[in-house]
Motif scaffolding. Sequence first.
Motif, short mmCIF file in Angstrom:
data_model
loop_
_atom_site.label_atom_id
_atom_site.label_comp_id
_atom_site.label_asym_id
_atom_site.label_seq_id
_atom_site.Cartn_x
_atom_site.Cartn_y
_atom_site.Cartn_z
N THR A 87 0.84 -1.19 0.00
CA THR A 87 0.00 0.00 0.00
C THR A 87 0.87 1.25 0.00
O THR A 87 1.66 1.45 0.93
CB THR A 87 -0.93 0.02 1.23
OG1 THR A 87 -1.72 -1.17 1.23
CG2 THR A 87 -1.85 1.24 1.19
N LEU A 141 -0.07 4.58 0.07
CA LEU A 141 -0.53 5.66 0.95
C LEU A 141 -1.58 5.11 1.89
O LEU A 141 -2.61 4.59 1.45
CB LEU A 141 -1.11 6.81 0.12
CG LEU A 141 -1.22 8.17 0.79
CD1 LEU A 141 0.16 8.74 1.10
CD2 LEU A 141 -1.99 9.14 -0.09
N HIS A 155 -3.43 11.34 5.40
CA HIS A 155 -2.92 10.36 4.45
C HIS A 155 -1.39 10.40 4.48
O HIS A 155 -0.79 11.47 4.31
CB HIS A 155 -3.43 10.68 3.04
CG HIS A 155 -4.92 10.56 2.92
ND1 HIS A 155 -5.55 9.40 2.53
CD2 HIS A 155 -5.91 11.45 3.16
CE1 HIS A 155 -6.85 9.58 2.51
NE2 HIS A 155 -7.10 10.82 2.89
N LEU A 156 -0.78 9.22 4.66
CA LEU A 156 0.67 9.16 4.86
C LEU A 156 1.27 7.90 4.23
O LEU A 156 0.67 6.83 4.30
CB LEU A 156 1.01 9.13 6.36
CG LEU A 156 0.57 10.30 7.23
CD1 LEU A 156 0.61 9.90 8.69
CD2 LEU A 156 1.47 11.49 6.97
N PRO A 157 2.48 8.01 3.66
CA PRO A 157 3.23 6.79 3.33
C PRO A 157 3.85 6.26 4.62
O PRO A 157 4.41 7.02 5.41
CB PRO A 157 4.31 7.29 2.35
CG PRO A 157 4.51 8.72 2.75
CD PRO A 157 3.20 9.23 3.26
N HIS A 204 10.90 3.40 -1.70
CA HIS A 204 10.15 3.91 -2.84
C HIS A 204 11.03 4.24 -4.05
O HIS A 204 10.51 4.38 -5.16
CB HIS A 204 9.33 5.12 -2.42
CG HIS A 204 8.25 4.79 -1.44
ND1 HIS A 204 7.14 4.05 -1.79
CD2 HIS A 204 8.12 5.06 -0.11
CE1 HIS A 204 6.36 3.90 -0.73
NE2 HIS A 204 6.93 4.49 0.29
#
Length: 207
Positions: free
Chosen positions: A22, A24, A39-41, A133
């Motif tokens: 996932t 975010l 909303h966060l990574p 990432h």
Amino acid sequence: MYRPTAFRQDDLTTLHAQIDSTGLALLTSNGPAGLQATHLPLLLAADEGEFGTLYGHFARANPHWQDLTGQEALTVFSGPDAYVHPGWYPGKAEHGQVVPTWNYIAVHAWGQVEVFDDADRLRLLLERLTARHEAGRPRPWALDDAPSEYLERMLRAIVGFALPIRRLEGQWKLSQNRQAADRAGVREGLAASDNPRDRELAARMTP
């Protein structure tokens, strides 16, 4: 999360894999300032604690982090989802007793948040998030690519946090409550869709 028995997913490895896939997540809490969501990574340390520990960071200007210390937070990881057309069920032509529904994959993680702003700890977190990432890119970016003074300013502008997971639940709603012919019809219908998320969900459905 409401989880009928047919859709429950409790395998820790499977849940961790969905968290890792996932990009975010949604972190929610209900502290002194009321309901808040960001909303966060996030980064999962699977080997820390019974269910793992989540790490992330807020912009310091975001008031949400100030409301988190000692509070329970819920983090939501949403996987692929898709509308299920009733015409995909063979039973529609036989008896018509079918209705639309929605198939989806989701993981919920609960825990108390620890906030930190130590520069060394923040830098390590950013290095790990960035490495995750940037992996696989022809020219992956690294923190050292940015000027040191600029990076120091950026570090002062964020606040990190750790969330040791104390409760973890998964829901894999993939038509498991239907007959084999209905499941096959849904899988084939989703696989033929122009929507890549539909096709992704079809691939997650077992024959």
